[in-house]
Motif scaffolding. Structure first.
Motif, PDB file in Angstrom:
ATOM      1  N   ARG A   1      46.742 -22.935 -67.831  1.00 28.13           N
ATOM      2  CA  ARG A   1      47.934 -23.515 -67.214  1.00 28.13           C
ATOM      3  C   ARG A   1      48.640 -24.304 -68.274  1.00 28.13           C
ATOM      4  O   ARG A   1      47.994 -24.897 -69.126  1.00 28.13           O
ATOM      5  N   ARG A   2      49.919 -24.345 -68.210  1.00 25.99           N
ATOM      6  CA  ARG A   2      50.665 -25.132 -69.196  1.00 25.99           C
ATOM      7  C   ARG A   2      50.242 -26.600 -69.145  1.00 25.99           C
ATOM      8  O   ARG A   2      50.148 -27.269 -70.171  1.00 25.99           O
ATOM      9  N   SER A   3      49.949 -27.089 -67.948  1.00 27.61           N
ATOM     10  CA  SER A   3      49.565 -28.493 -67.815  1.00 27.61           C
ATOM     11  C   SER A   3      48.175 -28.758 -68.366  1.00 27.61           C
ATOM     12  O   SER A   3      47.846 -29.890 -68.720  1.00 27.61           O
ATOM     13  N   GLY A   4      47.354 -27.711 -68.412  1.00 27.71           N
ATOM     14  CA  GLY A   4      45.986 -27.872 -68.898  1.00 27.71           C
ATOM     15  C   GLY A   4      45.028 -28.447 -67.875  1.00 27.71           C
ATOM     16  O   GLY A   4      43.831 -28.559 -68.141  1.00 27.71           O
ATOM     17  N   VAL A   5      45.525 -28.803 -66.709  1.00 24.41           N
ATOM     18  CA  VAL A   5      44.672 -29.419 -65.691  1.00 24.41           C
ATOM     19  C   VAL A   5      43.796 -28.353 -65.045  1.00 24.41           C
ATOM     20  O   VAL A   5      44.304 -27.316 -64.623  1.00 24.41           O
TER      21      VAL A   5
ATOM     22  N   GLU B   1      31.992 -21.161 -54.214  1.00 24.98           N
ATOM     23  CA  GLU B   1      32.621 -22.468 -54.110  1.00 24.98           C
ATOM     24  C   GLU B   1      32.738 -23.123 -55.477  1.00 24.98           C
ATOM     25  O   GLU B   1      31.952 -22.868 -56.391  1.00 24.98           O
ATOM     26  N   PHE B   2      33.711 -23.974 -55.578  1.00 18.25           N
ATOM     27  CA  PHE B   2      33.968 -24.731 -56.809  1.00 18.25           C
ATOM     28  C   PHE B   2      32.879 -25.764 -57.021  1.00 18.25           C
ATOM     29  O   PHE B   2      32.458 -26.456 -56.096  1.00 18.25           O
ATOM     30  N   VAL B   3      32.458 -25.901 -58.274  1.00 12.04           N
ATOM     31  CA  VAL B   3      31.465 -26.912 -58.644  1.00 12.04           C
ATOM     32  C   VAL B   3      32.097 -27.986 -59.515  1.00 12.04           C
ATOM     33  O   VAL B   3      32.039 -29.168 -59.199  1.00 12.04           O
ATOM     34  N   ALA B   4      32.698 -27.573 -60.636  1.00 10.53           N
ATOM     35  CA  ALA B   4      33.268 -28.538 -61.580  1.00 10.53           C
ATOM     36  C   ALA B   4      34.269 -27.836 -62.475  1.00 10.53           C
ATOM     37  O   ALA B   4      34.183 -26.624 -62.695  1.00 10.53           O
ATOM     38  N   GLY B   5      35.219 -28.594 -62.999  1.00 14.40           N
ATOM     39  CA  GLY B   5      36.205 -28.055 -63.918  1.00 14.40           C
ATOM     40  C   GLY B   5      36.521 -29.063 -64.997  1.00 14.40           C
ATOM     41  O   GLY B   5      36.400 -30.274 -64.790  1.00 14.40           O
ATOM     42  N   ILE B   6      36.939 -28.560 -66.164  1.00  8.45           N
ATOM     43  CA  ILE B   6      37.220 -29.439 -67.295  1.00  8.45           C
ATOM     44  C   ILE B   6      38.411 -28.890 -68.061  1.00  8.45           C
ATOM     45  O   ILE B   6      38.534 -27.678 -68.281  1.00  8.45           O
ATOM     46  N   SER B   7      39.304 -29.769 -68.475  1.00  5.99           N
ATOM     47  CA  SER B   7      40.472 -29.342 -69.224  1.00  5.99           C
ATOM     48  C   SER B   7      40.091 -28.987 -70.653  1.00  5.99           C
ATOM     49  O   SER B   7      38.980 -29.253 -71.098  1.00  5.99           O
TER      50      SER B   7
ATOM     51  N   HIS C   1      43.068 -19.117 -59.747  1.00  3.91           N
ATOM     52  CA  HIS C   1      43.710 -19.712 -60.922  1.00  3.91           C
ATOM     53  C   HIS C   1      42.934 -19.424 -62.202  1.00  3.91           C
ATOM     54  O   HIS C   1      43.395 -19.767 -63.282  1.00  3.91           O
ATOM     55  N   TYR C   2      41.773 -18.815 -62.047  1.00  6.55           N
ATOM     56  CA  TYR C   2      40.951 -18.490 -63.210  1.00  6.55           C
ATOM     57  C   TYR C   2      41.130 -17.023 -63.577  1.00  6.55           C
ATOM     58  O   TYR C   2      41.118 -16.151 -62.714  1.00  6.55           O
TER      59      TYR C   2
END
Length: 125
Positions: free
Chosen positions: A100-104, A45-51, A111-112
């Motif tokens: 990602r181009r958006s960086g989000v 499961e997802f925990v956290a993400g940062i641009s 997506h990873y």
């Protein structure tokens, strides 16, 4: 990009740990980074993400307020500070990098593009 996670271990309930994920390769700041976890018998499961520039940060709703993700692009490292740990936080924690181009940053595993080997966090009651 190669990722090496570290910092896991055994901690008592209510304690804290800081996980680190060191990345090799160039252009670390162009990747968004994420932390995921997988508890025994459960799906990851997802925990956290940062641009890349740390301007956008996402957390799993259930973890907001206890976990903090950060990054140091000069050191090619992303961190996960975990406070007030609970037995249900016991899991293997993985860091991951994506582009990602958006960086989000994304909450979706596919997506990873790159994954670390995982570091085990065990929280005793």
């Amino acid at each position: 990009v190669q990722l090496q996670a570290s910092g896991g271990g055994l901690v008592q309930s209510g304690g804290s740990l800081r996980l680190s994920c060191a990345a090799s390769g160039r252009a670390f700041s162009t990747y968004f980074m994420g932390w995921f976890r997988q508890a025994p018998g459960k799906e990851r499961e997802f925990v956290a993400g940062i641009s890349g520039g740390a301007g956008t940060i996402l957390y799993a709703d259930s973890l907001k307020g206890r976990f903090t993700i950060s990054r140091d692009n000069a050191k090619n490292t992303v961190y996960l500070q975990m406070n007030n740990l609970k037995p249900e936080d016991t899991a293997v924690y993985y860091c991951a990098a994506g582009y990602r181009r958006s960086g989000v940053p994304s909450q979706i595993e596919r997506h990873y593009d790159y994954w670390g080997q995982g570091t085990l966090v065990t929280v005793s009651s």
